[in-house]
Scaffold this motif. Structure first.
Motif, PDB file in Angstrom:
ATOM      1  N   ARG A   4      -2.642  -0.205  -8.186  1.00 43.06           N
ATOM      2  CA  ARG A   4      -3.277  -0.069  -6.839  1.00 43.06           C
ATOM      3  C   ARG A   4      -4.941  -0.570  -7.009  1.00 43.06           C
TER       4      ARG A   4
ATOM      5  N   GLU B  43      -7.825  -1.538  -4.536  1.00 41.32           N
ATOM      6  CA  GLU B  43      -7.987  -0.214  -3.847  1.00 41.32           C
ATOM      7  C   GLU B  43      -8.889   0.650  -4.349  1.00 41.32           C
TER       8      GLU B  43
ATOM      9  N   SER C 278      -2.546   8.468  -3.542  1.00 42.09           N
ATOM     10  CA  SER C 278      -1.436   7.571  -2.869  1.00 42.09           C
ATOM     11  C   SER C 278      -0.128   7.972  -3.199  1.00 42.09           C
TER      12      SER C 278
ATOM     13  N   ALA D  73      -6.706   5.650  -3.945  1.00 41.35           N
ATOM     14  CA  ALA D  73      -5.564   5.634  -4.853  1.00 41.35           C
ATOM     15  C   ALA D  73      -5.064   7.014  -5.330  1.00 41.35           C
TER      16      ALA D  73
END
Ligand code: F2R
Ligand code: MG
Ligand code: MG
Length: 318
Positions: A112, A117, A125, A122
């Motif tokens: 990510r 991101e 996440s 992240a």
């Protein structure tokens, strides 16, 4: 060991040449512990997976994600002359090689970050409360080396570098513990009791503090792999492996091969406990304490050693 008088947060360390040798010992010891432990991580199935990935590499001792991320951290510290979290997050994301056996959460969130991101998003996440895997602890040695003279800067840098992928307090605390342990291990004369007391006061959770008390109580007795597995842990969770590495170091601080035999006997996360304990042993004893016949087979040995020297020579190192 003689040195400058101690100031608050400062430790006695060796002369510059000895210190350079210990920086090399630390990064090489961590990579060697990782590579020697890797075929045994996760038992028979894990070993089979690692053998397939390494097939055709002959006698080479291949290291894993622990070293890949540790070297990324050391490079970023040298290039930025200190911790720059955004640079470090990008470096880890760009350099990720999946055949190194990354933790499932870490590989997802690095993908990510690579896609753009922010790491501050992240890092929650995969696990909403962040990861408590040992991925922050396994790579923390360069922070301990770079900031060894200043415990407060070390704490901030270890917290930030850990949080990029491991936002859970227990994941962060693993990074803090190993970074601080490496900084203390550079002092070859530090008694084990004092080493453990300093780590105990540096930690805040009972998960870590309770285990450190158990390690202190174990001093003077024989190390026991079954007891360590049961009472300290040898899993991929930070609180069930980082203190275990400290225990192993305390009992085998001058014998790398016996230390790795013990870790392999204990089982579980052998590459990562090997990386953390190997980094501590190398920081304490210097490069010459690492068996030359193993070092000769270590993948990218010379670039790891030159990165350690660059870390030592970095002009802005506190
Ligand atoms: N990945 C591995 N080993 C397996 C594959 C190796 C095999 N030999 C092969 O070649 O394929 N080892 C590496 O992973 C560990 C470090 O993991 P990291 O980076 O911490 O990953 P992650 O996914 O963040 O955490 C690990 C696991 O812990 C549990 N967990 C963490 N936080 C959690 C939470 N908040 N709630 C619930 N569970 C949580 C999960 O099971 C995570 O997947 C090192 O051993 C390294 O060598
Ligand atoms: Mg690994
Ligand atoms: Mg591991």
């Amino acid at each position: 060991m003689k040195g400058e008088p101690k100031h608050e947060g400062q430790i006695d360390v060796a002369t510059d040449i000895q210190l350079m040798d210990r920086f090399e010992g630390c990064l090489l010891g961590a990579a060697l512990g990782d590579a020697v432990g890797a075929p045994y991580e996760g038992g028979l199935l894990g070993g089979l997976a690692w053998a397939i990935v390494g097939f055709g590499k002959g006698d080479l001792l291949r290291w894993t994600d622990d070293t890949q991320m540790g070297m990324g951290l050391a490079e970023s510290l040298v290039e930025c002359r200190g911790l720059d979290a955004d640079h470090l997050a990008r470096r880890w994301a760009d350099r990720m090689e999946l055949t190194r056996g990354y933790g499932p959460g870490t590989s997802k969130l690095l993908r990510r970050i690579k896609a753009g991101e922010d790491w501050r998003v992240a890092n929650k996440s995969v696990f909403p409360d962040g990861s408590f895997g040992n991925g922050a602890a396994m790579r923390a040695a360069p922070i301990g080396l770079f900031y060894h003279r200043d415990a407060e800067q070390l704490r901030r840098a270890a917290e930030t570098s850990s949080s990029i992928t491991h936002a859970h307090p227990l994941g962060i605390e693993g990074g803090l513990l190993i970074a601080r342990a490496v900084s203390l291990a550079l002092d070859a004369a530090l008694p084990a009791e004092e080493f453990l007391d300093t780590l105990h006061s540096f930690c805040s959770s009972e998960e870590y503090r309770g285990r450190l008390v158990l390690v202190k109580n174990s001093l003077g007795g024989d190390p026991d792999p079954a007891w360590a597995r049961r009472s300290l842990g040898c899993t991929i969770r930070a609180h069930e492996s980082a203190v275990t590495a400290v225990y192993v170091f305390c009992h085998f601080r001058d014998h790398f091969k016996r230390m790795m035999e013990f870790i392999i006997k204990m089982g579980g996360d052998t590459d990562t406990i090997g990386a953390m304990a190997g980094g501590l042993l190398g920081a304490h004893q210097g490069r010459s304490a690492l068996p030359p016949e193993l070092l000769d087979r270590l993948e990218t040995r010379d670039s790891i050693a030159s990165l350690a020297r660059a870390l030592h020579d970095c002009p802005d190192r506190p």
